[in-house]
Design a protein around this motif. Sequence first.
Motif, PDB file in Angstrom:
ATOM      1  N   ILE A 119       0.747  -1.395   0.334  1.00 29.83           N
ATOM      2  CA  ILE A 119      -0.286  -0.024  -0.219  1.00 29.83           C
ATOM      3  C   ILE A 119       0.913   1.209   0.423  1.00 29.83           C
ATOM      4  O   ILE A 119       1.797   1.763   1.060  1.00 29.83           O
ATOM      5  N   ILE A 120       0.097   1.670  -1.359  1.00 33.84           N
ATOM      6  CA  ILE A 120       1.292   3.645  -1.516  1.00 33.84           C
ATOM      7  C   ILE A 120       0.590   4.644  -1.569  1.00 33.84           C
ATOM      8  O   ILE A 120      -0.184   4.507  -2.100  1.00 33.84           O
ATOM      9  N   THR A 121       1.049   5.533  -0.518  1.00 35.04           N
ATOM     10  CA  THR A 121      -0.216   6.114  -0.514  1.00 35.04           C
ATOM     11  C   THR A 121       0.646   7.871  -0.580  1.00 35.04           C
ATOM     12  O   THR A 121       1.723   7.531  -0.511  1.00 35.04           O
ATOM     13  N   VAL A 122      -0.222   9.004  -1.386  1.00 38.71           N
ATOM     14  CA  VAL A 122       0.502   9.868  -1.928  1.00 38.71           C
ATOM     15  C   VAL A 122      -0.461  11.190  -1.509  1.00 38.71           C
ATOM     16  O   VAL A 122      -1.729  10.912  -2.329  1.00 38.71           O
ATOM     17  N   GLY A 123      -0.408  12.019  -1.059  1.00 37.28           N
ATOM     18  CA  GLY A 123      -0.629  13.311  -0.479  1.00 37.28           C
ATOM     19  C   GLY A 123      -0.818  13.570   1.292  1.00 37.28           C
ATOM     20  O   GLY A 123      -1.054  12.478   1.988  1.00 37.28           O
ATOM     21  N   LYS A 124      -1.014  14.702   1.155  1.00 36.73           N
ATOM     22  CA  LYS A 124      -1.322  15.182   3.219  1.00 36.73           C
ATOM     23  C   LYS A 124      -1.905  14.446   4.052  1.00 36.73           C
ATOM     24  O   LYS A 124      -1.782  14.363   4.738  1.00 36.73           O
ATOM     25  N   SER A 161       1.019   5.936   8.709  1.00 34.08           N
ATOM     26  CA  SER A 161       2.381   6.469   9.317  1.00 34.08           C
ATOM     27  C   SER A 161       3.292   5.512   8.589  1.00 34.08           C
ATOM     28  O   SER A 161       3.549   4.240   8.776  1.00 34.08           O
ATOM     29  N   SER A 162       4.392   5.342   7.220  1.00 35.16           N
ATOM     30  CA  SER A 162       4.579   4.371   6.936  1.00 35.16           C
ATOM     31  C   SER A 162       5.440   4.987   5.666  1.00 35.16           C
ATOM     32  O   SER A 162       5.024   6.385   5.253  1.00 35.16           O
ATOM     33  N   PRO A 163       6.924   4.278   5.691  1.00 42.17           N
ATOM     34  CA  PRO A 163       7.971   4.967   4.510  1.00 42.17           C
ATOM     35  C   PRO A 163       7.214   4.850   3.588  1.00 42.17           C
ATOM     36  O   PRO A 163       7.602   5.527   2.395  1.00 42.17           O
ATOM     37  N   LEU A 164       6.189   4.123   3.028  1.00 42.86           N
ATOM     38  CA  LEU A 164       5.151   4.369   2.106  1.00 42.86           C
ATOM     39  C   LEU A 164       4.135   5.418   1.817  1.00 42.86           C
ATOM     40  O   LEU A 164       3.424   5.613   1.300  1.00 42.86           O
ATOM     41  N   SER A 165       4.380   6.469   2.452  1.00 45.40           N
ATOM     42  CA  SER A 165       3.223   7.345   2.464  1.00 45.40           C
ATOM     43  C   SER A 165       3.967   8.838   1.930  1.00 45.40           C
ATOM     44  O   SER A 165       5.003   9.177   2.795  1.00 45.40           O
TER      45      SER A 165
END
Length: 423
Positions: free
Chosen positions: A369-374, A381-385
């Motif tokens: 799961i990768i998330t993008v945006g504020k 809370s992940s390195p992939l955010s």
Amino acid sequence: MNIEQFYPLFLQANQVTIDSRKVEKNDIFFAFSGENFNAATLAGEALEKGALAVIVEQKNFEDKAKNIFYVPSTLEFLQELAIHHRRQQQIPVIGLTGSNGKTTTKEIIHAVLSEKFSVQYTLGNLNNHIGVPLTLLSIKPEHEMAVIEMGANHQKEIEFLCSIAQPNFGYITNFGKAHLEGFGGFKGVIKGKSELYGYLKNNGQTIIVNENDPVQVEKTEGYTPKITFGKKDSEYYFELFSEGNFVGLFYEGDSAVSKLTGDYNFTNLCAAASLGLHFGIGFGKIKDAIENYMPTNMRSQIVKKEGRTLVLDTYNANPSSMQASLHNFITFEGSKTIIIGDMLELGDESEKEHAAILKLAEELGFDQIITVGKNFRNVHSSPLSFENTAALTEYLKVNKIKSENILLKGSRGIALEKSVNFI
């Protein structure tokens, strides 16, 4: 200059444009000015390119001898000209709105109806107070129908667009959690989108109803004329049919499979097929239209890249469409990574809705799961955010996604498609 005086000149023009860079010979250029820019200064340049006429809202730029005409408001003149032109048309106009699927539905309806008729339709996403008039003004004598998409993010907007487009048929794709901030919550969405029903009812026009949608049924109960689909006793009944990741429909012993993914596109196909059948198009031709339609607009678009399947759905996102996309994507065979971007214009509901989508993604069990945006970063809370697409791109340059299937879904403002070249 009034509309009646100007209309004969408009009829001589090839097209109307508000972009000076796109002016061609025999066009009419509407000089729209902003706070920091006076578009009337481009009138001379437009004429040099061959413009037939220029509309300005600065009196000192008027030169009637050169067909530069002054009006108090270029926007209002554009809208009034569109209304006048629409009133001259004796063709069916189909109006579309809804929270999700408007553009895809519009394009499929266009594809289906074009099997028999010459159809003008909203190009791209020109569905607002400027785009709707521009579409109407592009209707030519050879057109036999028009399909007009109408977007909105606040109350009374659809009502206003209906007063311009004056649809004879109308369809609301669905009521979802989109533009919650502008509409004032989900009930406000229903109220705002239903302004299309209000116009159609007040003018005795035809409503297209998905009878599997309780809101549509409730809002149109007892009204005629209407075209219905969805249930076995509806006027038209279709069954869901799919091949692999592609969705289609089954009707009276025959099937049509689109190049769209997601069961949520089934109702979009049903609406288009129902209109086709209503206007006398055989299902064989409808099948051809559905199967030949190629999505290229970053809406449920499947792209094959280096042996992997990418689902591009980056033109828009809200909690309703995001939920549907995740449920659809989890059914894909093989490993799955999702890249989901912020859902904008949610107002006070934003944190809650982003947290709910993240929770759903975790429960569905995607491999990554990768998330993008504020907004997502506030709840993930992940390195992939990542804060934005640029930060995601930098990550992708050195970290290859290994999954066989990758979903990209986010609001237009996040522009996730910019990362595709690095996946």
